[in-house]
Motif scaffolding. Structure first.
Motif: not given
Length: 740
Positions: A222-229
């Motif tokens: 499971f790979l979750i992509v998110t923003g730095a903020e």
């Protein structure tokens, strides 16, 4: 790299044997049906009755575990994230140029991903059997067979963005293959963006999370992509929780995209480390924003790459037939050591694109298999069996409430109460059988002065014929007939005893909440239209009461089937004792002797169904009969003597139990077992078992169910209950009126 958070254990499960148990409706059945008819029900049948989706998810969990071993060399990684987090860009970095053109990337809402898109190596199609198995697993996970992603980039973009606006397509996955994945040998599940609200009309955030949880069972990582903020974003925490809870053994990775150069890699590690620790994230990746020139030192480059690798030049895009191609983020694993991160040189294997080559397929499968077993345990025990147990408990609780309601309604007639409501004694159903007993006993034991004016006292017990002959023998004179009419009026007005007839009983049932509790009784419009009368009508909606027909049957049946009698020996002794204490030559206001007054009272009782309607009877205690006859002294003496009082109370308890049983039968409620308790004169009395045989259950009857211990024992053997999951709070197995 991907540590497990649970202790390892033997994960072998014999799914065919377990499935056989779940389908068994005989010796190993899960549910015992006590009412309407005794029988058994399999686990899956019970689950379908309660919640079809639970039965489907249980079967899907079993199939996924059973077939997982065949896909040991074909892992899939789920890629999820918020809108515009760079999720699809990450997926595109593994695809061929042609595959990239079929993805949808951008920063506007029209570039969002609103469908599940499963990218698989093109070579996997060659194995027809395994390909078919993959398709089945996809359908099991999301509930619908996949739709092929178009080869036309424009149509593919329309599919990706669900521009048709059909919310149901959210659970219909898109399927695509790409030769670019052949080398890495993994599938990538590009999940729908987790939007913050339902403004797109393409599935609410809650629905998307629920589908994401189901899709997670298809994946080995499971790979979750998110923003730095977004380190404090609750949506990110929700995504990590879904991955942690639903697939507890599966590796989890977090990729932070669009990091600005003012935040160094070690600061990124420090910012996201609390989430990494809380949710068991195996690896933290970061990619710097390539649109910011100052980010260039933090964007790793391979040995064979130029300085412009992170931004594809227009000439290169033309060579790839990819006009105006967007640059792709370069993710690398972040270390807490500042000197081990860019701008320092890092090893190639720290790049996210190298992940597939580092995967230990055996370990990955072992973790997936363990997670799938945990899912099956949760589906069978914590969702399925708990739902069945709750349903069975509710059937007992609702049956108990119905039984209590019917008992309370019956006590409105069978209980003689003080002004404050306390029950001082139970009343007798004054059937012809009881009246004959009382008549014979009073006549046989009466002293000479009490018999004065009663010509038939010596031969009364020999009177033959029907009730009419008996009534005439009790009221032979005009004076006695007038007295009987007067006494009958007292019974009708409620001054003495309780006159039981269907309309009044229905009112009592409804007053005690029958409409809200006896919900299994439905109104039959056709029958109601034919049988409706002014007495049946509901004041609010003018609809006939659903209790009318069953209550009428119950009253008539009880009147016909009540064969309770008083103990003759104890009755004679009690009456003889009472006569011995009556003053000599005592007369009453009507001028009748005590015995004549009693006979008039008994005649009045027998005249009730003749004068007021056949489906009606009187419940009254012996002291109430004496008081109605004007023999208040005898009434007080009888009530005050414990020995005489017990004569009628024993039969009254039996009659109350019988009437309650008949009410339960006709109103579609299981009979109380064990018998119920009532409070009489501040003493708790247990009613005896009913002596009236039960008949065929009505069409509308409340089910009464029980989970069988034999099934639970067999289930523990085939699939031990997961540790750390306590059983639901045990309920009392033997409450008043119901027994498990």
């Amino acid at each position: 790299m991907f540590p497990l958070r649970r202790s390892t254990k033997d994960s072998s499960v014999d799914w065919p044997a377990l499935l056989s148990l779940l389908e068994d409706d005989d010796r190993r059945a899960a549910v015992a049906r006590i009412a309407p008819n005794e029988g058994r029900e399999s686990y899956l049948t019970a689950l379908r009755r309660i919640d079809t989706t639970l039965s489907q998810s249980t079967l899907a969990s079993g199939r996924r575990l059973h077939t997982a071993s065949k896909l040991i060399d074909r892992p899939t990684i789920a890629v999820s994230g918020m809108l515009n987090s760079g999720k699809t860009s990450l997926v595109s970095s593994f695809l061929s140029p042609a595959g990239r053109r079929r993805t949808l990337r951008g920063t506007s809402n029209k570039d969002g991903t609103h469908r599940f898109v499963l990218w698989l190596p093109q070579s996997w199609r060659a194995d027809v059997e395994l390909w078919s198995l993959l398709i089945t697993r996809i359908g099991d996970s999301l509930g619908n067979s996949p739709e092929e992603l178009s080869l036309d980039p424009e149509i593919a973009a329309t599919q990706y963005n669900n521009r048709e606006g059909d919310e149901t397509l959210l659970s219909v996955p898109l399927l695509a293959t790409d030769p670019g994945l052949d080398e890495v040998g993994v599938g990538l599940l590009d999940c729908p963006d987790i939007v913050s609200d339902a403004e797109f009309g393409l599935g609410s955030p809650e629905e998307r999370r629920e589908l994401l949880g189901r899709a997670a069972t298809l994946c080995s990582a499971f790979l979750i992509v998110t923003g730095a903020e977004s380190s404090r974003d609750t949506t990110l925490a929700d995504l990590l929780r879904i991955a942690s809870d639903l697939m507890p053994g599966v590796p989890r990775m977090l990729a932070v995209n669009k990091v600005r150069p003012r935040q160094t890699p070690d600061q990124v590690h420090e910012t996201f480390d609390p989430l990494v620790q809380k949710y068991g994230v195996g690896t933290l990746y970061a990619a710097y924003d390539f649109d910011v020139p100052a980010s260039r030192p933090f964007i790793p480059r391979g040995e064979d790459e130029t300085d412009t690798r992170d931004v594809i030049a227009s000439s290169e895009a033309d060579a790839l037939d990819e006009p105006q191609a967007d640059p792709l983020p370069v993710f690398f694993s972040v270390s807490e050591d500042p000197d081990a991160n860019p701008p320092a040189a890092i090893e190639e294997d720290r790049l996210l694109r190298a992940l597939p080559t580092k995967l230990d397929r055996g370990a990955l499968f072992s973790q997936l298999h363990q997670a799938l077993r945990i899912n099956l345990e949760d589906a069978v025990w914590n969702q399925g069996l708990d739902a069945i147990q709750i349903n069975a408990d509710e059937s007992f609780e609702k049956t108990r409430r119905c039984q209590q309601l019917l008992l309370d309604a019956a006590l409105e007639y069978f209980a003689h109460r003080k002004i404050g409501g306390e029950v001082i004694e139970l009343r007798l159903h004054q059937s012809e059988r009881i009246i004959r007993q009382l008549t014979e006993s009073f006549a046989a034991t009466a002293p000479w002065y009490a018999r004065w004016g009663v010509r038939l006292n010596a031969t009364l017990r020999r009177v033959m014929g029907g009730a009419g002959d008996f009534i005439r023998s009790l009221t032979p004179t005009a004076v006695s007939r007038r007295a009987a009419d007067d006494i009958k009026g007292r019974f009708r007005s409620g001054e003495y005893g309780g006159l039981i007839e269907p309309t009044g009983l229905i009112n009592e049932i409804e007053r005690h909440g029958g409409t809200a509790v006896l919900t299994h009784l439905k109104r039959d419009a056709g029958e109601a239209a034919q049988n409706a009368s002014a007495a049946d009508q509901d004041s609010d909606n003018n609809a006939p009461s659903p209790f009318r027909a069953p209550v009428e049957r119950a009253v008539l049946r009880f009147e016909q089937d009540d064969f309770t009698t008083l103990d003759p020996r104890r009755l004679d002794a009690a009456i003889r004792q009472m006569w011995s204490e009556v003053p000599v030559h005592r007369k009453i206001a009507t001028g009748l002797t005590p015995l004549a007054a009693l006979f008039a009272t008994f005649g009045a009782v027998l005249m009730i169904p003749v004068d007021f309607g056949a489906n009606m009877f009187l419940a009254a205690s012996i002291p109430e009969l004496l008081a109605a006859a004007g023999l208040t002294t005898l009434s007080a003496m009888w009530a005050a003597n414990r020995g005489t009082q017990d004569v009628g109370q024993q039969a009254a308890r039996q009659q109350l139990a019988d009437f309650l049983a008949v009410l339960c039968d006709e109103l579609g409620v299981a009979r109380p077992d064990p018998p119920m308790d009532v409070r009489v004169s501040k003493t708790t009395i247990t009613l005896p078992p009913s002596r009236i045989p039960g008949g065929e259950p009505p069409e509308q009857m409340m089910p009464l169910l029980k989970v069988r211990d034999e099934f639970v024992s067999e289930l523990k053997r085939l699939l031990p209950r997961p540790s750390g999951k306590g059983k639901r709070g045990a309920t009392k197995s033997s409450e008043a009126g119901v027994t498990r």
